[in-house]
Every structure is written in C-alpha cells, then in structure tokens.
Design a protein around this motif. Structure first.
Motif, PDB file in Angstrom:
ATOM      1  N   LYS A 136       0.834  -1.356  -0.023  1.00 38.37           N
ATOM      2  CA  LYS A 136       0.159   0.053  -0.006  1.00 38.37           C
ATOM      3  C   LYS A 136       0.818   1.385  -0.130  1.00 38.37           C
ATOM      4  O   LYS A 136       0.357   2.167  -0.410  1.00 38.37           O
ATOM      5  CB  LYS A 136      -0.976   0.163   1.194  1.00 38.37           C
ATOM      6  N   ASP A 161      -4.854  -5.895   0.029  1.00 38.75           N
ATOM      7  CA  ASP A 161      -5.043  -5.459   1.139  1.00 38.75           C
ATOM      8  C   ASP A 161      -6.423  -5.693   1.455  1.00 38.75           C
ATOM      9  O   ASP A 161      -7.477  -5.705   0.638  1.00 38.75           O
ATOM     10  CB  ASP A 161      -4.803  -3.972   1.166  1.00 38.75           C
ATOM     11  N   SER A 162      -6.776  -6.478   2.728  1.00 36.60           N
ATOM     12  CA  SER A 162      -8.152  -7.347   2.683  1.00 36.60           C
ATOM     13  C   SER A 162      -9.257  -6.361   2.806  1.00 36.60           C
ATOM     14  O   SER A 162     -10.284  -6.714   2.088  1.00 36.60           O
ATOM     15  CB  SER A 162      -7.881  -8.067   4.025  1.00 36.60           C
ATOM     16  N   GLU A 163      -8.962  -5.235   3.519  1.00 34.61           N
ATOM     17  CA  GLU A 163     -10.172  -4.300   3.516  1.00 34.61           C
ATOM     18  C   GLU A 163     -10.539  -3.823   1.949  1.00 34.61           C
ATOM     19  O   GLU A 163     -11.779  -3.681   1.612  1.00 34.61           O
ATOM     20  CB  GLU A 163      -9.879  -2.940   4.246  1.00 34.61           C
ATOM     21  N   ASN A 229      -1.815   1.897  10.174  1.00 32.28           N
ATOM     22  CA  ASN A 229      -2.168   1.024   9.089  1.00 32.28           C
ATOM     23  C   ASN A 229      -3.498   1.262   8.327  1.00 32.28           C
ATOM     24  O   ASN A 229      -3.799   1.435   7.305  1.00 32.28           O
ATOM     25  CB  ASN A 229      -2.220  -0.446   9.482  1.00 32.28           C
ATOM     26  N   GLU A 233      -4.509   3.058   5.020  1.00 30.17           N
ATOM     27  CA  GLU A 233      -5.535   2.309   4.130  1.00 30.17           C
ATOM     28  C   GLU A 233      -6.526   3.254   3.918  1.00 30.17           C
ATOM     29  O   GLU A 233      -7.273   3.309   2.807  1.00 30.17           O
ATOM     30  CB  GLU A 233      -6.085   1.154   5.197  1.00 30.17           C
TER      31      GLU A 233
HETATM   32 MG    MG Z   1      -5.232  -4.260   5.587  1.00 29.70          MG
END
Ligand code: MG
Length: 402
Positions: A136, A161-163, A229, A233
């Motif tokens: 990111k 990135d999971s989100e 983090n 994000e």
């Molecule tokens: Mg993440």
C-alpha cells in the motif's frame, strides 16, 4: 486441469495457466501467495520470484516452483543465489533486476515491504500488467505518479489488502457515479484496543507484535498497533476508488470477519465476510475476475459468534488522524507521512524509541512538509529522502538513553 475458465488465452488460442510474478516472495504475503499457487497448480504458474535479501528461502522457493527468472534486490547476494537455483534460471539483481522482473508474467503481485515497493508498482503498471497490490505504501506515497501509470492501456490494480479487496468485491457490479454513499473500512483495533494512553507508555516490541487476529510481517503489525495501518488504508481507499475523504469512515471491528463495507445511496450496505486469512484476497487478486475454487477463511455458521463494532479512539491512536490529515492535504504530504512512519517504526523495532513516540515522530515529520510539487517519480523519491532526514532528527530527539 489446464483450460479452466479464467485462465488467460495464449496467441495460439489455447488456454494456459496465469503466469504470476511474485516480488517480496519470502515475506508473509509472499509465502501465503505461494501457498495459494500450491493449492491451484492448474490455475497458476510462477513466472518469476523476487526478494530483498533472504537468499536461502528464495533459493528453496525457486527449486520448488521452477520460475524462469529470480530477482534479488541486494545485488551482492546474486552469486550465492545463482549457486542455489537450478541451472538455466535467469538471475536478476539490484533495483534494476526487480524492475526487469516486474515486466514478466500476466499478473504482478507486489509484496515488497514499504516505500521500496514503488519501482515495482510503477514498472508493472507502465508495462500494462494487472497489479495485485499488497504494497500500500507505493500507492499512498506515490499516488500522483501511480495514478498516471494506472492509465496505461491494460494496466489495472486489484487490491490484495483485505479491506480494499472487500470493497472491490462489494463494488463489482456496474455502479453509477452517485450510487456509492460511503466506504466503511473496518479495523481490528490491534493489540492495544481499549487501552488508555497512560497504559501504553512502556509497551514492548513483542506486545506490539502480538496481533489478536492477523498473522503479518513486523512493519504492518506495528502499524496496526498504532492504527497508522488504517490511516494508510484510508488514503489507499481514496486513491483506489476515488471516494472523497468525507465519505470514508473507519470503524473498529475486533473479530476481523467483516473486512469492510460499502454503503449505497439507497441505504443498503454490502460487506464481505470471511475468517481472517490473507490467502482469500491474494487468490482473488491473482485470479480476478474468476474466483478460486479452493475456499480460504470460510466461516463456520454452525457455531454462535458475535460481530462487534465500535468507533476508534482517535486520541490514543493519533496516527489515524495524522494520516487522514496528510491524505486531505494531498500531493506529497502522504509521502512525508509514510517516510516519517517507516523511520519511526524501524526505530521502535530497534528499541530506540517508545511506542508512543511513533505518532510524535510522524507529527514532527509532517510539520516539516515543504509542499514541493510532484511531476515524476524522482520527485517522490526526493520527498521520501528529505522526509526521512526530518524523521531521523525527530527520532534522535526522542531516543531512549538506555
Ligand atoms: Mg489491511
């Protein structure tokens, strides 16, 4: 079985496996990516592997996955690597080596840690590749030039990135420009959720690295403990999906099952749920637009469980607000934020500063932001260099005497 739906079609018309370029292969995301590929050998093949310096692990990965080429960023290790891989494997070295590697394959998974991932992001996009983005920092710090590179024909970013992968999944159908009302990013809250500032003064590195739900590398785990983090994000979400900062919300969700949500103009909210397992978003990004046939992180609905949500404590976790402030400022401010944070986190991991000083170092670094204009990659690299110098001074100022 080759010829599965979703594989790329070769010039001869035959369907073949998706060729994956994996850079940062020896870290947490890298090894989990290889696990996804190991589970779906008919769907994916490894075209090239690359790492910073973990030469023994990288050699073992090459012997298992047989890529055509392998890249090592630390060029002094190229000879050792060459002796460790099967004859005929091309060995690429240095930053140029990583850049050459990023032009190979159908999809480039950038799992390099931190700002060092910027060249890989830029080269992959300029080469018109699909970029599976786990790094990111390159998008956050280099946004003005990454956005330009993203307009290259064929270039596309699918977030790992999971989100953001969750947001990508919630927004797949052809949406009109006014239909997305808000993006709701979930945060686990990290190991220090619910603690007061006074309780966090003496926390150790190992406490900061004890993440309650995710198994990740040290840099992102410390970022998770400070909520930096989540701040990075927020900027990442703004850049990926073009949604204003006023319409991006952060909510703490300690179970890490709801990976993020999208609220639509008619009041509907869509979410993506799964147990915390990075192999799901990795597989999604590698195989997009087709989903994997192997389930990772499937929820067991037969047992009772709770999903909790609470607002973040912005006083204790000041990094979140600092990141939002830098994002709204735009230009090179996020590059300064990111550099300040990388220097501060590394100083914390080395035991030089206290956990609470991370946010202070970032705040001091942002204070020195000089509003330079960004035209090309060199401007971002220069901003990063200057910001690191300011951050180093801020660290020295707060260095522990022990
Ligand atoms: Mg993440």
């Amino acid at each position: 079985m080759s010829g599965e739906v979703g594989s790329r079609t070769s010039d001869s018309g035959e369907r073949s496996a998706i060729a994956v370029c994996l850079l940062g292969s020896t870290g947490s995301i890298g090894t989990q990516t290889l696990d996804v590929i190991r589970n779906q050998p008919e769907r994916f093949e490894v075209a090239v592997l690359g790492a910073a310096s973990s030469v023994d692990t990288l050699g073992a990965q090459v012997r298992e996955f047989h890529p055509k080429a392998v890249a090592i960023a630390d060029s002094s290790l190229a000879g050792t690597l060459a002796r460790n891989v099967p004859p005929g494997t091309e060995v690429l070295a240095g930053t140029e080596g990583l850049e050459q590697a990023a032009q190979i394959g159908d999809v480039v998974l950038n799992a390099v840690v931190g700002f060092a991932g910027l060249p890989v992001t830029l080269v992959a996009l300029h080469a018109g590749k699909r970029l599976a983005l786990a790094n990111k920092e390159s998008l956050v710090a280099g946004a003005p030039i990454v956005q330009r590179a993203r307009r290259t024909q064929g270039a596309e970013i699918v977030p790992v990135d999971s989100e953001h992968c969750a947001l990508h999944q919630c927004m797949r159908a052809g949406l009109g420009p006014d239909e997305v009302a808000r993006l709701i990013l979930t945060a686990s809250g990290g190991p220090f959720r619910g603690r007061a500032s006074g309780e966090l003064e003496g926390v150790s590195v190992s406490e900061a690295l004890a993440h309650p739900t995710w198994r990740m590398g040290p840099k992102v785990t410390v970022d998770s403990s400070t909520l930096m983090n989540k701040g990075l994000e927020v900027i990442e979400a703004h850049e990926l999906f073009g949604v204003d900062y006023d319409r991006i919300e952060v909510i703490v969700h300690p179970q890490s099952v709801v990976h993020s949500m999208v609220a639509f103009s008619d009041g509907a909210v869509l979410a993506q749920l799964s147990e915390p397992d990075m192999r799901l978003p990795i597989g999604y990004a590698l195989g997009y637009p087709r989903r994997l046939r192997h389930a990772f992180g499937a929820i067991d609905w037969s047992t009772m469980f709770h999903l909790d949500f609470e607002p973040p404590d912005r006083k204790v976790f000041a990094c979140l607000g600092l990141a939002e402030q830098a994002g709204r400022e735009g230009g090179l401010a996020p590059a300064w934020l990111n550099a300040g944070n990388e220097v501060a986190v590394s100083a914390f991991l080395d035991g030089r500063i206290a956990w609470g000083a991370i946010a202070e170092v970032v705040a001091d670094t942002l204070e020195s932001f000089d509003h330079a204009v960004v035209c090309e990659a060199a401007d971002v690299i220069e901003a990063d260099r200057r910001a690191r110098r300011c951050a180093d001074k801020a660290v020295q100022h707060r260095e522990r005497s022990t």
